[in-house]
Design a protein around this motif. Structure first.
Motif, PDB file in Angstrom:
ATOM      1  N   LYS A   6      13.847 -23.371 -16.111  1.00 39.89           N
ATOM      2  CA  LYS A   6      13.993 -22.052 -16.719  1.00 39.89           C
ATOM      3  C   LYS A   6      12.617 -21.396 -16.775  1.00 39.89           C
ATOM      4  O   LYS A   6      11.609 -22.093 -16.897  1.00 39.89           O
ATOM      5  CB  LYS A   6      14.571 -22.177 -18.135  1.00 39.89           C
ATOM      6  CG  LYS A   6      14.889 -20.851 -18.825  1.00 39.89           C
ATOM      7  CD  LYS A   6      15.494 -21.088 -20.200  1.00 39.89           C
ATOM      8  CE  LYS A   6      15.797 -19.783 -20.925  1.00 39.89           C
ATOM      9  NZ  LYS A   6      16.812 -18.966 -20.243  1.00 39.89           N
ATOM     10  N   THR A   7      12.586 -20.084 -16.664  1.00 40.89           N
ATOM     11  CA  THR A   7      11.333 -19.352 -16.869  1.00 40.89           C
ATOM     12  C   THR A   7      11.253 -18.942 -18.337  1.00 40.89           C
ATOM     13  O   THR A   7      12.126 -18.234 -18.840  1.00 40.89           O
ATOM     14  CB  THR A   7      11.250 -18.114 -15.963  1.00 40.89           C
ATOM     15  OG1 THR A   7      11.311 -18.531 -14.596  1.00 40.89           O
ATOM     16  CG2 THR A   7       9.943 -17.369 -16.194  1.00 40.89           C
ATOM     17  N   ARG A   9       6.416 -18.380 -26.406  1.00 35.45           N
ATOM     18  CA  ARG A   9       7.301 -19.479 -26.772  1.00 35.45           C
ATOM     19  C   ARG A   9       6.486 -20.630 -27.358  1.00 35.45           C
ATOM     20  O   ARG A   9       5.388 -20.940 -26.906  1.00 35.45           O
ATOM     21  CB  ARG A   9       8.071 -19.990 -25.556  1.00 35.45           C
ATOM     22  CG  ARG A   9       9.120 -19.025 -25.038  1.00 35.45           C
ATOM     23  CD  ARG A   9      10.331 -18.982 -25.959  1.00 35.45           C
ATOM     24  NE  ARG A   9      11.424 -18.208 -25.357  1.00 35.45           N
ATOM     25  CZ  ARG A   9      12.582 -17.992 -25.943  1.00 35.45           C
ATOM     26  NH1 ARG A   9      12.795 -18.461 -27.148  1.00 35.45           N
ATOM     27  NH2 ARG A   9      13.519 -17.283 -25.333  1.00 35.45           N
ATOM     28  N   ILE A  10       7.042 -21.271 -28.382  1.00 41.17           N
ATOM     29  CA  ILE A  10       6.391 -22.420 -28.987  1.00 41.17           C
ATOM     30  C   ILE A  10       7.007 -23.688 -28.390  1.00 41.17           C
ATOM     31  O   ILE A  10       8.227 -23.871 -28.387  1.00 41.17           O
ATOM     32  CB  ILE A  10       6.548 -22.428 -30.514  1.00 41.17           C
ATOM     33  CG1 ILE A  10       5.972 -21.133 -31.113  1.00 41.17           C
ATOM     34  CG2 ILE A  10       5.846 -23.653 -31.115  1.00 41.17           C
ATOM     35  CD1 ILE A  10       4.492 -20.923 -30.819  1.00 41.17           C
ATOM     36  N   THR A  39       8.629 -30.267 -25.308  1.00 42.94           N
ATOM     37  CA  THR A  39      10.000 -29.956 -25.728  1.00 42.94           C
ATOM     38  C   THR A  39      10.071 -28.506 -26.154  1.00 42.94           C
ATOM     39  O   THR A  39       9.226 -28.018 -26.907  1.00 42.94           O
ATOM     40  CB  THR A  39      10.436 -30.863 -26.887  1.00 42.94           C
ATOM     41  OG1 THR A  39      10.540 -32.201 -26.411  1.00 42.94           O
ATOM     42  CG2 THR A  39      11.790 -30.437 -27.442  1.00 42.94           C
ATOM     43  N   TRP A  40      11.084 -27.824 -25.659  1.00 41.47           N
ATOM     44  CA  TRP A  40      11.372 -26.448 -26.038  1.00 41.47           C
ATOM     45  C   TRP A  40      12.668 -26.438 -26.838  1.00 41.47           C
ATOM     46  O   TRP A  40      13.684 -26.981 -26.412  1.00 41.47           O
ATOM     47  CB  TRP A  40      11.530 -25.566 -24.802  1.00 41.47           C
ATOM     48  CG  TRP A  40      12.121 -24.215 -25.093  1.00 41.47           C
ATOM     49  CD1 TRP A  40      11.714 -23.319 -26.035  1.00 41.47           C
ATOM     50  CD2 TRP A  40      13.255 -23.620 -24.446  1.00 41.47           C
ATOM     51  NE1 TRP A  40      12.499 -22.190 -26.007  1.00 41.47           N
ATOM     52  CE2 TRP A  40      13.459 -22.342 -25.034  1.00 41.47           C
ATOM     53  CE3 TRP A  40      14.102 -24.024 -23.408  1.00 41.47           C
ATOM     54  CZ2 TRP A  40      14.483 -21.498 -24.633  1.00 41.47           C
ATOM     55  CZ3 TRP A  40      15.117 -23.174 -23.011  1.00 41.47           C
ATOM     56  CH2 TRP A  40      15.307 -21.928 -23.621  1.00 41.47           C
ATOM     57  N   LYS A  41      12.594 -25.848 -28.022  1.00 40.44           N
ATOM     58  CA  LYS A  41      13.775 -25.711 -28.875  1.00 40.44           C
ATOM     59  C   LYS A  41      14.337 -24.311 -28.691  1.00 40.44           C
ATOM     60  O   LYS A  41      13.726 -23.326 -29.066  1.00 40.44           O
ATOM     61  CB  LYS A  41      13.402 -25.962 -30.339  1.00 40.44           C
ATOM     62  CG  LYS A  41      12.872 -27.375 -30.595  1.00 40.44           C
ATOM     63  CD  LYS A  41      12.476 -27.587 -32.048  1.00 40.44           C
ATOM     64  CE  LYS A  41      11.932 -28.993 -32.259  1.00 40.44           C
ATOM     65  NZ  LYS A  41      11.513 -29.213 -33.678  1.00 40.44           N
ATOM     66  N   PRO A  59       2.235 -28.506 -31.736  1.00 40.21           N
ATOM     67  CA  PRO A  59       2.801 -27.250 -31.208  1.00 40.21           C
ATOM     68  C   PRO A  59       1.809 -26.494 -30.339  1.00 40.21           C
ATOM     69  O   PRO A  59       0.617 -26.442 -30.632  1.00 40.21           O
ATOM     70  CB  PRO A  59       3.138 -26.463 -32.480  1.00 40.21           C
ATOM     71  CG  PRO A  59       2.163 -26.960 -33.501  1.00 40.21           C
ATOM     72  CD  PRO A  59       1.884 -28.404 -33.163  1.00 40.21           C
ATOM     73  N   PHE A  60       2.326 -25.906 -29.275  1.00 39.34           N
ATOM     74  CA  PHE A  60       1.527 -25.077 -28.375  1.00 39.34           C
ATOM     75  C   PHE A  60       2.254 -23.757 -28.150  1.00 39.34           C
ATOM     76  O   PHE A  60       3.482 -23.707 -28.126  1.00 39.34           O
ATOM     77  CB  PHE A  60       1.318 -25.757 -27.019  1.00 39.34           C
ATOM     78  CG  PHE A  60       0.380 -26.929 -27.056  1.00 39.34           C
ATOM     79  CD1 PHE A  60      -0.964 -26.761 -26.789  1.00 39.34           C
ATOM     80  CD2 PHE A  60       0.846 -28.202 -27.357  1.00 39.34           C
ATOM     81  CE1 PHE A  60      -1.841 -27.846 -26.805  1.00 39.34           C
ATOM     82  CE2 PHE A  60      -0.005 -29.291 -27.375  1.00 39.34           C
ATOM     83  CZ  PHE A  60      -1.356 -29.115 -27.100  1.00 39.34           C
ATOM     84  N   GLU A  61       1.471 -22.694 -27.950  1.00 39.52           N
ATOM     85  CA  GLU A  61       2.041 -21.384 -27.629  1.00 39.52           C
ATOM     86  C   GLU A  61       1.808 -21.086 -26.162  1.00 39.52           C
ATOM     87  O   GLU A  61       0.705 -21.288 -25.631  1.00 39.52           O
ATOM     88  CB  GLU A  61       1.401 -20.298 -28.488  1.00 39.52           C
ATOM     89  CG  GLU A  61       1.998 -18.910 -28.236  1.00 39.52           C
ATOM     90  CD  GLU A  61       1.393 -17.849 -29.126  1.00 39.52           C
ATOM     91  OE1 GLU A  61       1.802 -16.673 -29.020  1.00 39.52           O
ATOM     92  OE2 GLU A  61       0.499 -18.180 -29.934  1.00 39.52           O
TER      93      GLU A  61
END
Length: 250
Positions: A204-205, A210-211, A226-228, A183-185
């Protein structure tokens, strides 16, 4: 390209890391080639070239007829071609003589090269601007005396189709592989990109904080993540590495 990525990533993780490339000089057409170089230019007469400063002003430089200069990034858009000559940008005209360094030589400076399609003037085959290929993919090969990338893949009707991409339309970057699922912030609001290059389509911006979860592939300073979303949908695209901080368990 995503189809190829899953297979290739597993292969990379299991592979032994390649040794550092030799420091021996690489020569082509009587001159030394350096990493990131796409070709060399000469001019048919003395001309003035320009660079844009951060404050919006311009500096100029007079380049002499027949003097040779290395070129680096190439941009193609609006029906025009531009070459980066150090800090100076030169538009292709009848006064500019450009000679390409073969893709095979350019690739020799990288342990695991990736190729990014950078021609915004046209689409070739299924390649839109920003389409990326991993050099070690068995479907890829460098052909035509080292001048082009050939990609051969299956079609919907089960046949094999080969497409040929000119080296001048490809940017080369190192391929880095890391652990999947880390995970990255996001450290500030940033554009989620379709491809690992700044000018590609923004999906998308995303807001600061966001994690995002790594898919283990880094190309051209972008991490495949990947963005959930809040509605539990998942989107996998590219985000600049320098805007991501690893999430540390407290």
């Amino acid at each position: 390209m995503k189809k190829l990525f899953t297979v290739l990533l597993a292969a990379f993780v299991l592979a032994v890391v390649n040794p550092t490339k030799s420091e021996a000089k690489v020569m082509y057409d009587g001159a030394e080639v350096v990493k990131g170089q796409t070709g060399k230019m000469t001019f048919k007469k003395d001309i003035k070239v320009y660079k844009k400063n951060p404050n919006g002003t311009f500096d100029s430089l007079v380049v002499k007829r027949n003097n040779f200069f290395r070129t680096y990034d190439i941009e193609k858009y609006g029906g025009k071609t531009f070459y980066q000559m150090g800090q100076y940008r030169v538009q292709a005209t009848d006064l500019v003589v450009f000679k390409e360094v073969p893709l095979k030589i350019r690739s020799s400076f990288y342990n695991n090269p990736s190729y990014i399609y950078i021609n915004r003037n046209s689409m070739y085959g299924n390649a839109l601007y920003g389409t990326w290929f991993i050099g070690s993919d068995p479907d890829n090969s460098i052909t035509n005396n080292g001048q082009q990338l050939t990609f051969c893949g299956g079609t919907d009707v089960g046949t094999i189709e080969c497409l040929h991409y000119p080296g001048i339309d490809l940017k080369i970057a190192e391929t880095k592989v890391s652990e999947i699922g880390v995970p990255f912030e996001l450290t500030k609001a940033a554009d989620f990109k379709q491809s690992p290059i700044k000018e590609s389509i923004t999906i998308k911006t995303l807001k600061k904080g966001r994690i995002l979860y790594s898919e283990g592939l880094e190309i051209n300073g972008y991490l495949y993540v990947t963005w959930k979303s809040d509605d539990n949908n998942q989107y996998t695209f590219w985000m600049p590495v320098n805007l991501l901080n690893p999430v540390v368990d407290k």
